[in-house]
Design an enzyme around this catalytic site. Structure first.
Site, PDB file in Angstrom:
ATOM      1  CG  ASN A 221      23.116 -19.588  27.224  1.00 54.19           C
ATOM      2  OD1 ASN A 221      22.857 -19.456  26.031  1.00 54.19           O
ATOM      3  ND2 ASN A 221      22.583 -20.557  27.969  1.00 54.19           N
ATOM      4  CG  ASP A 290      25.926 -26.158  33.201  1.00 49.54           C
ATOM      5  OD1 ASP A 290      25.424 -27.055  32.498  1.00 49.54           O
ATOM      6  OD2 ASP A 290      26.974 -25.564  32.908  1.00 49.54           O
ATOM      7  N   PRO A 318      18.714 -30.622  35.719  1.00 50.24           N
ATOM      8  CG  PRO A 318      16.630 -31.219  34.868  1.00 50.24           C
ATOM      9  CD  PRO A 318      17.298 -30.208  35.753  1.00 50.24           C
ATOM     10  CG  ASP A 319      23.404 -33.991  31.517  1.00 43.24           C
ATOM     11  OD1 ASP A 319      22.944 -33.924  30.351  1.00 43.24           O
ATOM     12  OD2 ASP A 319      24.608 -34.018  31.768  1.00 43.24           O
TER      13      ASP A 319
END
Length: 417
Positions: A221, A290, A318-319
């Protein structure tokens, strides 16, 4: 719409710094240091020992500081005839750079037979910090007498700065080099910054992650890492011990910050686990992907002439923030977690929902496309009490200024020890 950040005063605007030079070849670095201090807004008063004048001239330091240089305790220019008293009373901080082995010995023994040692003894200790930047040969630095003097000077209230490792003027290599001028500037700024995070351990994540698809391609990103790096610096200036876990960015490590470089979300997860042990605060400013590719191709994927891309399957990463917020230490109030939300629309609604979903006490939201890669930003802070604008009115400010404001807000919210 293009925003122009308001003019911000330099970080040392209005501050009075007394810069002391003693006899060391590292005096050549004092010229750049003086220039950086004045560029940061400080009024620099230079005082030189007799030994320092063998390495750099008073004329040079006067030209760079814009102030007359003092070299003798008997200087009659101060109205009261007491240079050693007057100069110290006018200073917000005293920095001796370089501080030679001889000067450290004088200071440790409490001797007062020259201007600089007198200044240090006579300074108002409750408000004017004394910073010492040692500079000497590696054998002199490691000698038990020098180390004893360093400990004594620190015990008496001086801040003895670290030394660097490298090639020395004598031709040897080792510890004892004076820190570089930009590093010394950071130490001065830190000495004059309220220590709202003193004794705290802070972990900051910053930048993007890169999720490989094949050996040359991947998902990433537009995060530059500038906000996270500014936060790490601000936390360190506020007295924290800071670990910065950085995705793939090309930014210099803030002075005094421990940096861990990672690439993917899974690597960031692995780096976070040991870093959070004993940490007081996690500031998750990284833009973690994500998803990642379910399988990474062993070789570069080629066109096959069909006009169709190769089939790709993705799995959720994973978060990291939610996992930290659910950890036993966070649930027990021992780890304060701060999240970030970079949105493209409906900032308030999305940020409020994300704070609830992640289970964090504080979340900072911004419009990502308006800040990625830029040097300015504005944040909405959301907690259980409501919404706070940083800065007020959400007028863009430099990320350095914004980081200082955010660190102050976090420090205010931390439980008292």
């Amino acid at each position: 719409m293009t925003h122009t950040p308001p003019h911000e005063p330099p970080e040392l605007a209005g501050r009075r710094i007394l810069l002391g030079l003693t006899g060391s070849v590292a005096c050549y670095k004092a010229a750049e240091l003086c220039r950086l201090l004045t560029q940061a807004g400080a009024r620099v008063q230079v005082a030189m020992s007799e030994g320092a004048q063998h390495f750099i001239t008073a004329a040079t330091m006067q030209a760079l500081s814009g102030q007359p240089v003092f070299t003798s305790q008997w200087d009659e220019r101060p109205a009261n005839g007491m240079a050693h008293i007057q100069l110290g009373r006018e200073a917000d901080a005293i920095l001796v750079a370089p501080a030679s082995a001889d000067f450290l010995a004088r200071l440790a023994a409490g001797r007062a037979d020259d201007l600089l040692s007198l200044l240090c003894l006579a300074r108002p200790r409750e408000r004017a910090p004394l910073l010492l930047a040692p500079a000497m040969n590696r054998e002199m630095w490691s000698h038990p007498a020098t180390q004893r003097n360093v400990r004594q000077a620190a015990a008496d209230g001086a801040r003895v700065l670290a030394v660097g490792f490298g090639a020395q003027a004598c031709g040897e290599t080792g510890d004892g080099r004076m820190l570089q001028a930009p590093e010394l500037l950071e130490e001065v700024i830190a000495a004059l910054t309220p220590q709202t995070l003193a004794g705290r351990r802070v972990v900051v994540t910053a930048g993007p992650t890169f999720e490989a698809i094949d050996p040359v391609r991947g998902l990433t990103n537009r995060s530059s890492g500038k906000m996270g790096f500014a936060i790490a610096r601000a936390a360190r200036l506020a007295g924290a011990q800071v670990t910065l876990i950085a995705g793939p960015v090309h930014l210099p490590t803030p002075h005094g910050v421990a940096r861990v470089d990672v690439e993917s979300a899974l690597q960031m997860q692995a780096a976070l686990q040991p870093a959070l042990q004993g940490a007081d605060v996690l500031i998750a400013a990284a833009a973690v992907a994500d998803w990642r590719a379910a399988e990474v191709a062993a070789q570069k994927m080629k066109k096959d002439g069909s006009g169709l891309p190769p089939p790709l399957r993705f799995v959720e990463n994973p978060d990291l923030l939610a996992a930290a917020a659910r950890s036993p230490r966070a649930q027990a109030g021992q780890l304060y977690c701060v999240g970030f939300a970079a949105e493209s629309e409906n900032l308030l609604a999305h940020a409020q929902a994300k704070r609830q979903r992640k289970g964090v006490p504080l979340l900072a939201g911004n419009i990502g496309p308006a800040t990625f890669g830029r040097d300015d930003n504005a944040l909405l802070l959301i907690d259980e009490a409501g919404v706070t604008e940083l800065p007020a009115g959400l007028q863009p400010a430099s990320k350095r200024q914004l980081a200082r404001l955010l660190v102050d807000e976090i420090a205010r919210r931390l439980p008292r020890r």
